[in-house]
Scaffold this active site. Structure first.
Site, short mmCIF file in Angstrom:
data_model
loop_
_atom_site.label_atom_id
_atom_site.label_comp_id
_atom_site.label_asym_id
_atom_site.label_seq_id
_atom_site.Cartn_x
_atom_site.Cartn_y
_atom_site.Cartn_z
N SER A 7 -6.21 -4.93 -3.17
CA SER A 7 -6.36 -4.19 -4.43
C SER A 7 -5.29 -4.64 -5.42
CB SER A 7 -6.25 -2.67 -4.18
OG SER A 7 -5.11 -2.38 -3.39
N ASP A 27 -3.24 -7.12 3.90
CA ASP A 27 -4.68 -7.23 3.75
C ASP A 27 -5.06 -8.71 3.67
OD1 ASP A 27 -7.11 -6.01 3.55
OD2 ASP A 27 -6.80 -5.22 1.52
N LYS A 85 -5.08 -6.48 8.06
CA LYS A 85 -6.36 -5.76 7.95
C LYS A 85 -7.41 -6.76 7.51
CE LYS A 85 -7.45 -2.89 4.34
NZ LYS A 85 -8.66 -3.55 3.80
N GLU A 135 -11.78 -7.01 6.49
CA GLU A 135 -12.98 -6.23 6.19
C GLU A 135 -14.17 -6.71 7.03
OE1 GLU A 135 -13.89 -6.18 2.00
OE2 GLU A 135 -11.93 -5.36 1.46
N GLU A 142 -14.11 3.50 4.28
CA GLU A 142 -14.06 3.69 2.82
C GLU A 142 -15.42 4.12 2.29
OE1 GLU A 142 -12.18 0.56 0.58
OE2 GLU A 142 -12.84 1.39 -1.33
O1 KIV Z 1 -7.02 -3.19 -0.84
C1 KIV Z 1 -6.86 -1.98 -0.64
O2 KIV Z 1 -6.04 -1.31 -1.28
C2 KIV Z 1 -7.67 -1.34 0.39
C3 KIV Z 1 -7.63 0.14 0.50
C4 KIV Z 1 -8.40 0.77 -0.57
C5 KIV Z 1 -8.07 0.62 1.85
O3 KIV Z 1 -8.35 -2.02 1.11
#
Ligand code: KIV
Length: 300
Positions: free
Chosen positions: A60, A98, A128, A130, A197
């Site tokens: 994000s 992420d 993390k 997806e 989400e």
């Molecule tokens: O990138 C991000 O901030 C996210 C969250 C919204 C879980 O993946």
């Protein structure tokens, strides 16, 4: 003489760091897990001081700090820099990096290479990624290689186009069952937690009950084991359109505009800096300086 390393090696928890297995114990104790995103050292430090258990350096960042319209443009290079900054500020919370779009989709090998970069170069505690299905071999490879993985199901912004836009997922019985199956498969593949989400609350609750690993919800109701919000949404720093699941706890954009506006005004009116913001020098040194200045003027 024995020398002790000042910093733990990557993959070794730092002193005071929340232990990863503690998350499953928190779920077992029904103790809610608080996760928040962060993108730099001050936000990592403040999230830690505020008691967050997990910090997500979310892709994000592409939207909140890099000015893009979606998360897709985030690159490994950018995410490494941001994650490194966060891990310099956060001590107790586990820092989850992420994996940006394109960094894990191509192959297990590339996913492993990039996950290792997050751990070694940026000091991340976990990554993390997806999606389910084709991503299961990625999860198995990373976990097998010693990198803890958090899954992410439901609205997965990196594939928003394929999902028909930024919309809630799992709203039919068939799709809800598929989500549950994906979550169980991610758990079996070795994920230590899963972000859900934009999923209907009853679906997220049932998935949470079916799993032994914690679920972290965002727009998934109160039945998940934890919650996550984006730093800029929570603090009122992101001035774009906020999804309905966002709760804004402060209006920092307003506070910043007021503070910076006052500063600009005071500079223009010569009300800043004041006496207490300046340095003095001994009187005699000042007199000597004035004399020297006079000589310099006369020489020109
Ligand atoms: O990138 C991000 O901030 C996210 C969250 C919204 C879980 O993946």
């Amino acid at each position: 003489m024995t020398t002790r390393p000042r910093k733990p090696a990557p993959g070794t928890p730092a002193p005071g760091k929340l232990a990863l297995p503690e998350l499953a114990e928190m779920k077992a104790r029904r103790q809610p897990i608080a996760m928040v995103t962060a993108y730099d050292t001050p936000s990592g430090r403040l999230a830690d001081a505020a008691g967050a258990d997990l910090i997500l350096v979310g892709d994000s960042a592409a939207m909140t700090v890099l000015g893009h319209d979606s998360t897709v443009p985030a690159t490994m290079g950018e995410m490494i820099i941001l994650t490194r900054a966060v891990t310099r500020g956060a001590r107790r919370p586990l820092v989850v990096a992420d994996m940006p779009f394109g960094s894990f989709q191509v192959s297990d090998e590339e996913a492993m290479h990039n996950a290792v970069r997050f751990v070694k170069e940026a000091g991340a505690d976990a990554v993390k990624l997806e999606g389910g299905g084709p991503m299961l071999t990625r999860v198995r490879t990373l976990v097998g290689g010693g990198v803890p993985v958090m899954g992410h199901l439901g609205l997965t912004p990196q594939s928003a186009t394929m999902l028909g836009g930024f919309r809630a997922q799992g709203r039919t019985a068939e799709k809800a069952v598929r989500l549950l199956e994906d979550a169980l498969a991610l758990q079996a593949a070795g994920c230590f937690a899963i972000v859900l989400e934009a999923v209907p609350a009853p679906v997220a609750t049932r998935i949470t009950e079916a799993l032994s690993i914690p679920t972290i919800g965002i727009g998934a109701g109160g039945g998940t084991d934890g919650q996550v919000l984006v730093w800029h949404d929570l603090l009122g720093l992101y001035e774009g359109h906020a999804p309905r699941f966002v709760k804004q706890y402060a209006d920092l954009a307003k506070a910043i505009k007021t503070a910076v506006g006052t500063y600009v005004e005071e500079v223009r009116e010569r009300r800043f800096p004041e006496q207490q913001h300046t340095y003095s020098m001994p009187e005699e040194e000042l007199a000597l300086f004035e004399e020297a200045l006079q000589e310099v003027r006369e020489r020109r």
